[in-house]
Design an enzyme around this catalytic site. Structure first.
Site, mmCIF file in Angstrom:
data_model
loop_
_atom_site.group_PDB
_atom_site.id
_atom_site.type_symbol
_atom_site.label_atom_id
_atom_site.label_comp_id
_atom_site.label_asym_id
_atom_site.label_seq_id
_atom_site.Cartn_x
_atom_site.Cartn_y
_atom_site.Cartn_z
ATOM 1 N N LYS A 230 146.614 148.135 -23.481
ATOM 2 C CA LYS A 230 146.801 149.328 -22.748
ATOM 3 C C LYS A 230 146.557 150.670 -24.057
ATOM 4 O O LYS A 230 147.438 150.094 -24.984
ATOM 5 C CB LYS A 230 147.297 149.357 -21.251
ATOM 6 C CG LYS A 230 146.787 148.790 -20.552
ATOM 7 C CD LYS A 230 147.931 148.776 -19.164
ATOM 8 C CE LYS A 230 147.284 148.293 -18.429
ATOM 9 N NZ LYS A 230 147.302 148.402 -16.838
ATOM 10 N N ARG A 265 151.101 139.654 -17.404
ATOM 11 C CA ARG A 265 150.335 139.555 -17.194
ATOM 12 C C ARG A 265 149.050 140.476 -18.875
ATOM 13 O O ARG A 265 149.080 141.591 -19.220
ATOM 14 C CB ARG A 265 148.977 140.733 -16.474
ATOM 15 C CG ARG A 265 147.963 140.962 -15.848
ATOM 16 C CD ARG A 265 147.394 141.935 -15.100
ATOM 17 N NE ARG A 265 145.780 142.196 -14.948
ATOM 18 C CZ ARG A 265 145.403 142.188 -15.472
ATOM 19 N NH1 ARG A 265 145.786 143.264 -16.398
ATOM 20 N NH2 ARG A 265 143.941 142.612 -15.224
HETATM 21 N N1 LIG Z 1 148.894 143.996 -11.761
HETATM 22 C C1 LIG Z 1 148.079 144.590 -12.290
HETATM 23 N N2 LIG Z 1 146.855 144.079 -12.240
HETATM 24 C C2 LIG Z 1 146.149 144.642 -13.236
HETATM 25 N N3 LIG Z 1 144.642 144.845 -13.137
HETATM 26 C C3 LIG Z 1 143.885 145.381 -14.424
HETATM 27 C C4 LIG Z 1 144.512 146.458 -15.382
HETATM 28 C C5 LIG Z 1 143.635 146.800 -16.066
HETATM 29 O O1 LIG Z 1 143.631 146.382 -17.632
HETATM 30 P P1 LIG Z 1 142.733 145.127 -17.567
HETATM 31 O O2 LIG Z 1 141.645 144.106 -16.480
HETATM 32 O O3 LIG Z 1 142.664 144.590 -18.827
HETATM 33 O O4 LIG Z 1 141.212 145.876 -17.469
HETATM 34 P P2 LIG Z 1 140.564 146.324 -16.879
HETATM 35 O O5 LIG Z 1 140.651 147.040 -15.538
HETATM 36 O O6 LIG Z 1 139.510 147.561 -17.429
HETATM 37 O O7 LIG Z 1 139.351 145.323 -16.289
HETATM 38 N N4 LIG Z 1 145.642 146.237 -14.651
HETATM 39 C C6 LIG Z 1 146.762 145.768 -14.245
HETATM 40 C C7 LIG Z 1 148.602 145.650 -14.118
HETATM 41 O O8 LIG Z 1 148.668 146.773 -14.968
HETATM 42 N N5 LIG Z 1 148.922 145.287 -13.844
#
Ligand SMILES: Nc1nc2ncc(COP(=O)(O)OP(=O)(O)O)nc2c(=O)[nH]1
Length: 291
Positions: A230, A265
């Site tokens: 992030k 995660r």
């Molecule tokens: N519980 C939880 N779920 C999440 N889902 C998505 C993202 C965002 O990260 P990522 O899935 O890598 O990216 P994107 O939302 O662009 O798919 N962060 C979280 C988090 O910090 N906690």
């Protein structure tokens, strides 16, 4: 495992949270901020899932809608087509709990029907109908629920985040969601909480929240922490580009575990596993009796 170690019920799986556990991120989107488009085909998603489990992922989080700041909402049918075939394929082959990362109640219901054992909602089950579906899945199928804090929505959350005290306000929100879930008959052993790093937070808010993790962990309910790749990692490392944030993400995951997080995660499962293994082997107190 200490007798009082928490166990997270995830559908047909019980995850021992006496040790920090690794949740592997499987984004089946075209536009996720760090890995969009890489796992659009079911076979590619399956290959990635196998690799993450082999590297030490003990739960997989399948997401069909990017929630990065400014992301456009995804239509239900598109999210269905991205996610459901992947969950069905994973369920048929891998014996790990499967989480679905969605804000839509219809997706929650349908993902559980094809085998998801956890509902991960960045919107904290605030959408119309989401809480009812989530509580029903928890009561009737033992599905775990992860309620995350987000200020606003992905389209607006980073415009001007403001808190009087970010830790207090996030804690209060999470406590309110827990109370709601418990009132709805959800067993405590099926609830995870997540402060939502990067979801309506400035760098200062994220740092304060990270330093406040022990206070959030004191609630007694297991914390899930997601900081992998992030912007806060990049900002704290001289504007490090996304592609070079995995080492810092592994350090942050370890620090979160030391602060009490129980599920991490992450994108880079292998680096996180190594960080946790070295911590377990070298921690100053030797981990005596910690198992
Ligand atoms: N519980 C939880 N779920 C999440 N889902 C998505 C993202 C965002 O990260 P990522 O899935 O890598 O990216 P994107 O939302 O662009 O798919 N962060 C979280 C988090 O910090 N906690």
């Amino acid at each position: 495992m200490p007798t009082d170690a928490p166990v997270l019920q995830c559908g047909g799986h019980a995850l021992d949270l006496g040790q920090p556990r690794i949740m592997g991120i499987l984004n089946v989107t075209p536009d996720s901020f760090s890995d969009g488009g890489q796992y659009a085909r079911v076979e590619d998603a399956l290959t990635r899932a196998r690799a993450m489990v082999a590297e030490g992922a003990e739960i997989l989080d399948v997401g069909g809608e990017s929630t990065r700041p400014g992301a456009a909402p995804v239509a239900l049918e598109d999210e269905r087509q991205r996610v459901l075939p992947v969950i069905e394929a994973l369920r048929a082959e891998l014996d790990v709990p499967l989480s679905v990362d969605t804000m839509k109640p219809e997706m929650m219901r349908e993902a559980v029907a094809v085998g998801a054992g956890m509902l991960n909602d960045v919107n904290g089950f605030r959408a119309e109908g989401a809480l009812a579906v989530a509580m029903g899945a928890a009561r009737e199928r033992g599905v775990a629920l992860c309620a995350m804090h987000m200020q606003g929505d992905p389209q607006s959350m980073q415009r001007a985040p403001h808190y009087d005290d970010v830790v207090d306000e996030v804690r209060a929100f999470l406590e309110q969601r827990v109370a709601e879930l418990l009132r709805g008959g959800v067993p405590r052993g099926q609830i995870l909480l997540d402060p939502g790093f990067g979801f309506g937070k400035t760098l200062e808010h994220n740092v304060a929240l990270f330093r406040g993790l022990p206070r959030l962990a004191a609630s007694g309910l297991p914390l899930l922490v997601g900081v992998s790749r992030k912007s806060m990692i990049g900002q704290l490392l001289d504007d490090r580009p996304v592609a070079e944030r995995d080492p810092g993400s592994a350090v942050a995951a370890l620090l979160a575990a030391q602060a009490g997080a129980r599920v991490l995660r992450v994108h880079d499962v292998s680096a996180t596993r190594d960080a946790l293994a070295l911590y377990s082997a070298l921690r100053p107190d030797g981990g005596d009796g910690q198992d």
